[in-house]
Design a protein around this motif. Structure first.
Motif, PDB file in Angstrom:
ATOM      1  N   ASP A   1      -2.083  72.052 -55.771  1.00  0.00           N
ATOM      2  CA  ASP A   1      -2.790  70.809 -55.386  1.00  0.00           C
ATOM      3  C   ASP A   1      -2.741  69.831 -56.719  1.00  0.00           C
ATOM      4  O   ASP A   1      -2.628  68.512 -56.149  1.00  0.00           O
ATOM      5  CB  ASP A   1      -4.442  71.033 -55.246  1.00  0.00           C
ATOM      6  N   GLU A   2      -2.649  70.180 -57.808  1.00  0.00           N
ATOM      7  CA  GLU A   2      -2.216  69.315 -58.643  1.00  0.00           C
ATOM      8  C   GLU A   2      -0.791  68.602 -58.752  1.00  0.00           C
ATOM      9  O   GLU A   2      -0.670  67.381 -58.801  1.00  0.00           O
ATOM     10  CB  GLU A   2      -2.396  69.805 -60.267  1.00  0.00           C
ATOM     11  N   LYS A   3       0.212  69.462 -58.286  1.00  0.00           N
ATOM     12  CA  LYS A   3       1.559  68.927 -58.054  1.00  0.00           C
ATOM     13  C   LYS A   3       1.390  67.817 -56.971  1.00  0.00           C
ATOM     14  O   LYS A   3       2.200  66.821 -56.982  1.00  0.00           O
ATOM     15  CB  LYS A   3       2.527  69.808 -57.772  1.00  0.00           C
ATOM     16  N   ALA A   4       0.845  68.223 -55.903  1.00  0.00           N
ATOM     17  CA  ALA A   4       0.706  67.292 -54.685  1.00  0.00           C
ATOM     18  C   ALA A   4      -0.218  65.820 -55.091  1.00  0.00           C
ATOM     19  O   ALA A   4       0.359  64.979 -54.725  1.00  0.00           O
ATOM     20  CB  ALA A   4      -0.228  67.933 -53.361  1.00  0.00           C
ATOM     21  N   ASP A   5      -1.143  66.063 -55.989  1.00  0.00           N
ATOM     22  CA  ASP A   5      -1.497  64.738 -56.475  1.00  0.00           C
ATOM     23  C   ASP A   5      -0.717  64.025 -57.230  1.00  0.00           C
ATOM     24  O   ASP A   5      -0.750  62.725 -57.061  1.00  0.00           O
ATOM     25  CB  ASP A   5      -3.015  65.107 -57.296  1.00  0.00           C
ATOM     26  N   GLU A   6       0.004  64.539 -57.981  1.00  0.00           N
ATOM     27  CA  GLU A   6       1.030  63.836 -58.900  1.00  0.00           C
ATOM     28  C   GLU A   6       2.127  63.201 -57.915  1.00  0.00           C
ATOM     29  O   GLU A   6       2.317  61.869 -58.291  1.00  0.00           O
ATOM     30  CB  GLU A   6       1.831  64.779 -59.896  1.00  0.00           C
ATOM     31  N   LEU A   7       2.488  63.883 -56.681  1.00  0.00           N
ATOM     32  CA  LEU A   7       3.438  63.342 -55.848  1.00  0.00           C
ATOM     33  C   LEU A   7       2.832  62.197 -55.341  1.00  0.00           C
ATOM     34  O   LEU A   7       3.442  61.220 -54.947  1.00  0.00           O
ATOM     35  CB  LEU A   7       4.008  64.356 -55.122  1.00  0.00           C
ATOM     36  N   ARG A   8       1.789  62.316 -54.757  1.00  0.00           N
ATOM     37  CA  ARG A   8       0.952  61.426 -54.125  1.00  0.00           C
ATOM     38  C   ARG A   8       0.905  59.975 -54.872  1.00  0.00           C
ATOM     39  O   ARG A   8       1.162  58.898 -54.501  1.00  0.00           O
ATOM     40  CB  ARG A   8      -0.429  61.721 -53.769  1.00  0.00           C
ATOM     41  N   ALA A   9       0.650  60.278 -56.116  1.00  0.00           N
ATOM     42  CA  ALA A   9       0.705  58.994 -57.092  1.00  0.00           C
ATOM     43  C   ALA A   9       1.891  58.286 -57.490  1.00  0.00           C
ATOM     44  O   ALA A   9       2.197  57.365 -57.324  1.00  0.00           O
ATOM     45  CB  ALA A   9       0.076  59.449 -58.486  1.00  0.00           C
ATOM     46  N   ILE A  10       2.818  59.152 -57.503  1.00  0.00           N
ATOM     47  CA  ILE A  10       4.304  58.737 -57.428  1.00  0.00           C
ATOM     48  C   ILE A  10       4.665  57.822 -56.344  1.00  0.00           C
ATOM     49  O   ILE A  10       5.269  56.767 -56.294  1.00  0.00           O
ATOM     50  CB  ILE A  10       5.234  59.760 -58.024  1.00  0.00           C
ATOM     51  N   GLU A  11       4.217  58.495 -55.096  1.00  0.00           N
ATOM     52  CA  GLU A  11       4.769  58.027 -53.931  1.00  0.00           C
ATOM     53  C   GLU A  11       4.019  56.656 -53.733  1.00  0.00           C
ATOM     54  O   GLU A  11       4.658  55.707 -53.099  1.00  0.00           O
ATOM     55  CB  GLU A  11       4.363  58.747 -52.673  1.00  0.00           C
ATOM     56  N   ASN A  12       2.741  56.597 -54.255  1.00  0.00           N
ATOM     57  CA  ASN A  12       1.882  55.423 -54.081  1.00  0.00           C
ATOM     58  C   ASN A  12       2.417  54.279 -54.860  1.00  0.00           C
ATOM     59  O   ASN A  12       2.474  53.035 -54.382  1.00  0.00           O
ATOM     60  CB  ASN A  12       0.627  55.604 -54.345  1.00  0.00           C
ATOM     61  N   GLU A  13       2.898  54.603 -56.213  1.00  0.00           N
ATOM     62  CA  GLU A  13       3.783  53.884 -56.934  1.00  0.00           C
ATOM     63  C   GLU A  13       4.912  52.946 -56.305  1.00  0.00           C
ATOM     64  O   GLU A  13       5.224  51.970 -56.152  1.00  0.00           O
ATOM     65  CB  GLU A  13       4.130  54.147 -58.326  1.00  0.00           C
ATOM     66  N   ARG A  14       5.829  54.031 -55.594  1.00  0.00           N
ATOM     67  CA  ARG A  14       7.094  53.442 -54.807  1.00  0.00           C
ATOM     68  C   ARG A  14       6.412  52.583 -53.787  1.00  0.00           C
ATOM     69  O   ARG A  14       7.281  51.721 -53.549  1.00  0.00           O
ATOM     70  CB  ARG A  14       7.762  54.626 -54.168  1.00  0.00           C
ATOM     71  N   LEU A  15       5.480  52.941 -52.915  1.00  0.00           N
ATOM     72  CA  LEU A  15       4.954  52.018 -51.738  1.00  0.00           C
ATOM     73  C   LEU A  15       4.478  50.636 -52.370  1.00  0.00           C
ATOM     74  O   LEU A  15       4.938  49.731 -51.819  1.00  0.00           O
ATOM     75  CB  LEU A  15       3.772  52.850 -51.098  1.00  0.00           C
ATOM     76  N   ASP A  16       3.918  50.738 -53.456  1.00  0.00           N
ATOM     77  CA  ASP A  16       3.556  49.763 -54.268  1.00  0.00           C
ATOM     78  C   ASP A  16       4.764  48.558 -54.346  1.00  0.00           C
ATOM     79  O   ASP A  16       4.928  47.357 -54.094  1.00  0.00           O
ATOM     80  CB  ASP A  16       2.920  49.593 -55.465  1.00  0.00           C
ATOM     81  N   LYS A  17       5.799  48.907 -54.924  1.00  0.00           N
ATOM     82  CA  LYS A  17       7.093  48.300 -55.100  1.00  0.00           C
ATOM     83  C   LYS A  17       7.631  47.695 -53.894  1.00  0.00           C
ATOM     84  O   LYS A  17       8.234  46.714 -53.602  1.00  0.00           O
ATOM     85  CB  LYS A  17       7.876  49.185 -56.021  1.00  0.00           C
TER      86      LYS A  17
END
Length: 180
Positions: free
Chosen positions: A90-106
């Motif tokens: 769950d923690e890893k998934a949350d981290e990946l979601r945050a990274i993916e969200n940053e990518r989507l921002d860019k």
């Protein structure tokens, strides 16, 4: 009995990992429990497993735990290890979601700038696709309600049927198909 020191905690983590590996290999609970027991007299390898089941009793020279207690220890270890692994995932998934969200921002920023400046329809489409992806990633869209109705929008009628009635219906439909 306070919190175990670092070495004991590491031994417990290893014991739990061993318990899961044995269970995944299809080993029964009692065999797992005996393999991971502290007392060499019941340990299937005839060794004192570090921080094994019943280690406190073994250290005091008491009788080893009964089979049902050993099984309980093994079950608890596997449950605890699986719970810890799920929390890690769950923690890893949350981290990946945050990274993916940053990518989507860019990506969104680039598409949005182009869409606003140039009014480019492909850039607008791209910005919308990024927005849709973010909504899916973060669960922002509310689920769509789907309703199944019967004839003319009426509620479906659900009835129970016995096996004999079902077989008769199948036979009747089969005969009707044969007649055509």
């Amino acid at each position: 009995m306070g919190r175990p020191d670092k070495a004991k905690r590491a031994a417990i983590v290893q014991r739990r990992a061993d318990a899961i590996e044995l269970r995944l290999a299809g080993v029964d609970w009692l065999t797992i429990a005996r393999k991971l027991a502290a007392d060499p007299s019941i340990n299937s390898d005839r060794i004192a497993y570090p921080q094994g089941y019943g280690c406190e009793r073994y250290a005091r020279g008491q009788e080893p735990p009964a089979d049902d207690q050993l099984i309980n220890y093994a079950c608890r270890d596997v449950r605890a290890a699986l719970k810890e692994r799920a929390a890690e995932h769950d923690e890893k998934a949350d981290e990946l979601r945050a990274i993916e969200n940053e990518r989507l921002d860019k990506l969104f920023f680039v598409a949005y700038k182009q869409a606003v400046r140039e009014g480019s329809l492909p850039a607008i489409d791209r910005a919308l696709r990024v927005m849709e992806r973010r909504a899916r990633l973060l669960g922002l869209d509310t689920p769509t309600r789907t309703e199944i109705t019967g004839r003319d929008g009426q509620p479906l009628e659900i009835t129970t049927t016995s096996v004999d009635e079902l077989e008769a219906l199948i036979a009747a439909n089969t005969e009707a198909d044969d007649d055509e």
